[in-house]
Design a protein around this motif. Structure first.
Motif, PDB file in Angstrom:
ATOM      1  N   GLY A 127       0.804  -1.216   0.000  1.00  0.00           N
ATOM      2  CA  GLY A 127       0.000   0.000   0.000  1.00  0.00           C
ATOM      3  C   GLY A 127       0.835   1.262   0.000  1.00  0.00           C
ATOM      4  N   PHE A 128       2.009   1.212   0.627  1.00  0.00           N
ATOM      5  CA  PHE A 128       2.902   2.372   0.620  1.00  0.00           C
ATOM      6  C   PHE A 128       3.222   2.824  -0.803  1.00  0.00           C
ATOM      7  N   THR A 129       3.260   1.890  -1.733  1.00  0.00           N
ATOM      8  CA  THR A 129       3.618   2.187  -3.123  1.00  0.00           C
ATOM      9  C   THR A 129       2.408   2.552  -3.971  1.00  0.00           C
ATOM     10  N   LEU A 130       1.203   2.319  -3.451  1.00  0.00           N
ATOM     11  CA  LEU A 130      -0.063   2.478  -4.170  1.00  0.00           C
ATOM     12  C   LEU A 130      -0.245   1.468  -5.295  1.00  0.00           C
ATOM     13  N   ILE A 131       0.631   0.471  -5.350  1.00  0.00           N
ATOM     14  CA  ILE A 131       0.404  -0.611  -6.305  1.00  0.00           C
ATOM     15  C   ILE A 131      -0.812  -1.399  -5.842  1.00  0.00           C
ATOM     16  N   PRO A 132      -1.828  -1.555  -6.687  1.00  0.00           N
ATOM     17  CA  PRO A 132      -3.052  -2.246  -6.250  1.00  0.00           C
ATOM     18  C   PRO A 132      -2.839  -3.739  -6.096  1.00  0.00           C
ATOM     19  N   GLY A 152      -7.444   4.765  -1.192  1.00  0.00           N
ATOM     20  CA  GLY A 152      -6.209   4.727  -1.967  1.00  0.00           C
ATOM     21  C   GLY A 152      -6.457   4.492  -3.444  1.00  0.00           C
ATOM     22  N   TRP A 153      -7.620   3.900  -3.790  1.00  0.00           N
ATOM     23  CA  TRP A 153      -7.901   3.635  -5.207  1.00  0.00           C
ATOM     24  C   TRP A 153      -7.924   4.928  -6.032  1.00  0.00           C
ATOM     25  N   SER A 154      -8.487   5.994  -5.455  1.00  0.00           N
ATOM     26  CA  SER A 154      -8.584   7.248  -6.217  1.00  0.00           C
ATOM     27  C   SER A 154      -7.213   7.893  -6.387  1.00  0.00           C
ATOM     28  N   LEU A 155      -6.316   7.700  -5.411  1.00  0.00           N
ATOM     29  CA  LEU A 155      -4.948   8.198  -5.568  1.00  0.00           C
ATOM     30  C   LEU A 155      -4.211   7.409  -6.640  1.00  0.00           C
ATOM     31  N   PHE A 156      -4.514   6.124  -6.758  1.00  0.00           N
ATOM     32  CA  PHE A 156      -3.943   5.304  -7.823  1.00  0.00           C
ATOM     33  C   PHE A 156      -4.306   5.895  -9.182  1.00  0.00           C
ATOM     34  N   PHE A 157      -5.577   6.246  -9.367  1.00  0.00           N
ATOM     35  CA  PHE A 157      -6.000   6.824 -10.641  1.00  0.00           C
ATOM     36  C   PHE A 157      -5.500   8.267 -10.785  1.00  0.00           C
ATOM     37  N   GLU A 158      -5.354   8.985  -9.676  1.00  0.00           N
ATOM     38  CA  GLU A 158      -4.759  10.318  -9.719  1.00  0.00           C
ATOM     39  C   GLU A 158      -3.343  10.239 -10.276  1.00  0.00           C
ATOM     40  N   TYR A 159      -2.583   9.257  -9.834  1.00  0.00           N
ATOM     41  CA  TYR A 159      -1.225   9.090 -10.341  1.00  0.00           C
ATOM     42  C   TYR A 159      -1.238   8.750 -11.832  1.00  0.00           C
ATOM     43  N   ILE A 160      -2.177   7.914 -12.253  1.00  0.00           N
ATOM     44  CA  ILE A 160      -2.269   7.591 -13.677  1.00  0.00           C
ATOM     45  C   ILE A 160      -2.538   8.861 -14.485  1.00  0.00           C
ATOM     46  N   ILE A 213     -14.776   1.489 -14.476  1.00  0.00           N
ATOM     47  CA  ILE A 213     -15.392   2.585 -13.723  1.00  0.00           C
ATOM     48  C   ILE A 213     -14.335   3.610 -13.314  1.00  0.00           C
ATOM     49  N   GLY A 214     -13.207   3.125 -12.794  1.00  0.00           N
ATOM     50  CA  GLY A 214     -12.160   4.029 -12.334  1.00  0.00           C
ATOM     51  C   GLY A 214     -11.625   4.926 -13.441  1.00  0.00           C
ATOM     52  N   PHE A 215     -11.324   4.337 -14.595  1.00  0.00           N
ATOM     53  CA  PHE A 215     -10.813   5.138 -15.711  1.00  0.00           C
ATOM     54  C   PHE A 215     -11.876   6.100 -16.232  1.00  0.00           C
ATOM     55  N   SER A 216     -13.131   5.659 -16.282  1.00  0.00           N
ATOM     56  CA  SER A 216     -14.213   6.530 -16.749  1.00  0.00           C
ATOM     57  C   SER A 216     -14.395   7.717 -15.821  1.00  0.00           C
ATOM     58  N   ARG A 217     -14.218   7.498 -14.518  1.00  0.00           N
ATOM     59  CA  ARG A 217     -14.388   8.577 -13.549  1.00  0.00           C
ATOM     60  C   ARG A 217     -13.204   9.540 -13.536  1.00  0.00           C
ATOM     61  N   MET A 218     -12.020   9.040 -13.866  1.00  0.00           N
ATOM     62  CA  MET A 218     -10.843   9.902 -13.824  1.00  0.00           C
ATOM     63  C   MET A 218     -10.641  10.693 -15.106  1.00  0.00           C
ATOM     64  N   LEU A 219     -10.849  10.088 -16.269  1.00  0.00           N
ATOM     65  CA  LEU A 219     -10.416  10.700 -17.519  1.00  0.00           C
ATOM     66  C   LEU A 219     -11.106  12.027 -17.812  1.00  0.00           C
ATOM     67  N   PHE A 220     -12.460  12.051 -17.735  1.00  0.00           N
ATOM     68  CA  PHE A 220     -13.113  13.318 -18.071  1.00  0.00           C
ATOM     69  C   PHE A 220     -12.787  14.424 -17.075  1.00  0.00           C
ATOM     70  N   PRO A 221     -13.015  14.233 -15.782  1.00  0.00           N
ATOM     71  CA  PRO A 221     -12.782  15.376 -14.889  1.00  0.00           C
ATOM     72  C   PRO A 221     -11.324  15.824 -14.840  1.00  0.00           C
ATOM     73  N   PHE A 222     -10.381  14.888 -14.852  1.00  0.00           N
ATOM     74  CA  PHE A 222      -8.981  15.288 -14.762  1.00  0.00           C
ATOM     75  C   PHE A 222      -8.572  16.109 -15.981  1.00  0.00           C
ATOM     76  N   PHE A 223      -8.841  15.580 -17.164  1.00  0.00           N
ATOM     77  CA  PHE A 223      -8.441  16.298 -18.374  1.00  0.00           C
ATOM     78  C   PHE A 223      -9.427  17.408 -18.722  1.00  0.00           C
ATOM     79  N   GLY A 224     -10.666  17.296 -18.224  1.00  0.00           N
ATOM     80  CA  GLY A 224     -11.597  18.405 -18.345  1.00  0.00           C
ATOM     81  C   GLY A 224     -11.129  19.597 -17.530  1.00  0.00           C
ATOM     82  N   GLY A 225     -10.565  19.337 -16.337  1.00  0.00           N
ATOM     83  CA  GLY A 225      -9.996  20.415 -15.542  1.00  0.00           C
ATOM     84  C   GLY A 225      -8.830  21.070 -16.241  1.00  0.00           C
TER      85      GLY A 225
END
Length: 377
Positions: A127-132, A152-160, A213-225
Motif C-alpha cells: 500500500g505504501f507504493t499504491l500498487i493495487p 487509496g484507489w482514487s490516488l492510484f488513478f490520480e497518479y495515472i 469505472i475508475g478510468f471513466s471517472r478519472m479521464l473526463f474530470p482530470f483532463f476536463g480540468g
C-alpha cells in the motif's frame, strides 16, 4: 548544470477551501453510508461525487501550475514534485489502516481475526507504493485494491492521470485535448446511464468492471480540468467561496434521483454534475478572492486538512461501520459517535499534517529530492 528555480505562482485559496468542503462531505457521506440499506435511501446521497470533483480540481490546478514550466523542468522533476506532495500521506493512511485493522473484526468482516500479522504487514508495505493488490490478496472481504485504506484507489488513478499528463497530454493542442475530453465525457455518460446501480460509484477493485469505472471517472474530470484552465477566461466574482461552497454541498447532499424504477435518471444527474456543475464551481472559485479574516482562516484550514482528511479518515469509517452494523445501531443512537468520528477525522488529519506531512516534505526538500515545492494539490 542546475535548473532554474520554479517560482511560486498565485495560489487559489478558494479552490483549497472547496477541496476541504468536499473532503468533509466525503467523511459525512461515509458515516451515513453505515446506516443505509442501499445508496437509494442514503442521506448525503451523492457524496461519492466528491472524488470526481477532486479529479477536476487536480486537472485545473496542475495545468495552471505546470503547463508553462516545462522549459525549466523535465518529467522526472514533475514526478518528484508530485510524489513529495502526495506520497507521505499515502504511507500514513496505510499505517493508520494497519494499526486499526484488527479492531475492525466484526460480523461485517468476520475473517479479519484469521488474517496473520505478516500478511497485514505485506499489504501495508504494498500500500505504501499504491500498487493495487488483486482480489486474491484481499484481507477484508470487499475486494479493494487497498484493503487497509479503501480511498487509496482514487490516488492510484490520480497518479495515472499525472503520468498521462506528463508523458503525453501536456503536449496536446487545445483541439486535441478537446477531443480527448469529449470522448471521455461520452464514456462517463455511458457509464452513469447504463450502470446497474444508476450511478458512477466504484473504481476500487482490480478487476475489469471496476477498472472501467475508475478510468471513466478519472479521464473526463482530470483532463476536463486541464482544458478548463486552458480555455476559460476568469472574471471577478464577489463572495465566490461562499457561493461555490454552497453549490458544492448542495450537489453532494442531493437526495437520490429517480428511485429504483428510473435508475438512469440518477446517472444523468451524476453526469451533469461532473460535466457541467463541477467546472462551474471551479470557475467560481478561481474567479474569486478570499476577503476577511474569518473567510481567510476557514479557507486556509480547510485547504490544509483537505488531502490529509481524505486519505486518513477511512480507517475510522471501518471502525464506525463495523460497530453500527455489528450492533445494529440506529443513526439516532449513534449520533454522538458519528459526530466524534467526524471530529476525530479532522483532528487526526491536522495532526498528521503538522507533525508528519509538512516536516517530511521539508526534510525531502533539504535533501535535494526536489528544487522547490509548488503549492498545488
Amino acid at each position: 548544470m542546475e535548473k532554474p528555480a520554479l517560482h511560486t505562482k498565485k495560489h487559489y485559496a478558494i479552490l483549497d477551501g472547496l477541496r476541504g468542503v468536499a473532503a468533509i462531505m466525503v467523511v459525512a457521506f461515509h458515516i451515513m453510508e453505515a446506516h443505509a440499506t442501499s445508496h437509494l435511501d442514503q442521506v448525503i446521497n451523492h457524496g461519492y461525487l466528491a472524488v470526481d470533483f477532486f479529479f477536476l480540481l487536480s486537472g485545473f490546478v496542475i495545468s495552471y501550475a505546470y503547463d508553462d514550466r516545462w522549459s525549466k523542468m523535465n518529467v522526472t522533476d514533475f514526478f518528484k514534485i508530485r510524489l513529495v506532495r502526495l506520497q507521505p500521506m499515502v504511507v500514513m493512511g496505510m499505517i493508520i489502516g494497519a494499526l486499526t485493522f484488527y479492531y475492525q473484526d466484526s460480523s461485517l468482516w468476520p475473517t479479519i481475526h484469521q488474517v496473520p500479522v505478516w500478511k497485514t504487514i505485506v499489504i501495508m508495505l504494498i500500500g505504501f507504493t499504491l500498487i493495487p493488490v488483486p482480489p486474491s490478496m484481499d484481507i477484508r472481504g470487499w475486494q479493494e485494491m487497498h484493503p487497509l485504506n479503501g480511498p487509496g484507489w482514487s490516488l492510484f488513478f490520480e497518479y495515472i492521470g499525472n503520468i498521462l499528463y506528463a508523458l503525453f497530454v501536456r503536449k496536446f493542442s487545445n483541439k486535441a485535448l478537446s477531443i480527448l475530453v469529449f470522448l471521455s465525457g461520452c464514456l462517463l455518460i455511458h457509464l452513469a446511464v447504463t450502470s446497474p446501480n444508476g450511478d458512477v460509484i466504484g473504481g476500487w477493485s482490480l478487476d475489469s468492471t471496476q477498472l472501467h469505472i475508475g478510468f471513466s471517472r478519472m479521464l473526463f474530470p482530470f483532463f476536463g480540468g486541464l482544458l478548463l484552465h486552458r480555455m476559460v477566461k476568469l472574471t471577478t466574482i464577489k463572495n465566490a467561496f461562499w457561493w461555490a461552497s454552497l453549490l458544492t454541498v448542495a450537489v453532494l447532499a442531493m437526495p437520490r434521483i429517480g428511485g429504483s424504477e428510473h435508475l438512469w435518471m440518477n446517472g444523468i444527474y451524476d453526469s451533469l454534475s461532473i460535466i457541467l456543475v463541477f467546472p462551474l464551481i471551479v470557475f467560481l472559485g478561481a474567479s474569486g478572492e478570499v476577503t476577511g479574516k474569518y473567510a481567510t482562516r476557514i479557507c486556509k484550514f480547510l485547504g490544509e486538512i483537505s488531502y490529509p482528511i481524505y486519505i486518513t479518515h477511512y480507517p475510522l469509517i471501518y471502525l464506525y461501520t463495523a460497530w453500527v452494523v455489528g450492533a445494529k445501531i440506529s443513526f439516532e443512537e449513534a449520533l454522538p459517535m458519528s459526530v466524534l468520528t467526524l471530529i476525530g477525522a479532522v483532528l487526526i488529519a491536522y495532526a498528521c499534517l503538522k507533525l508528519y506531512d509538512e516536516p517530511i516534505r521539508i526534510w525531502l526538500k533539504k535533501k535535494g529530492f526536489e528544487k522547490e515545492l509548488i503549492a498545488v494539490f
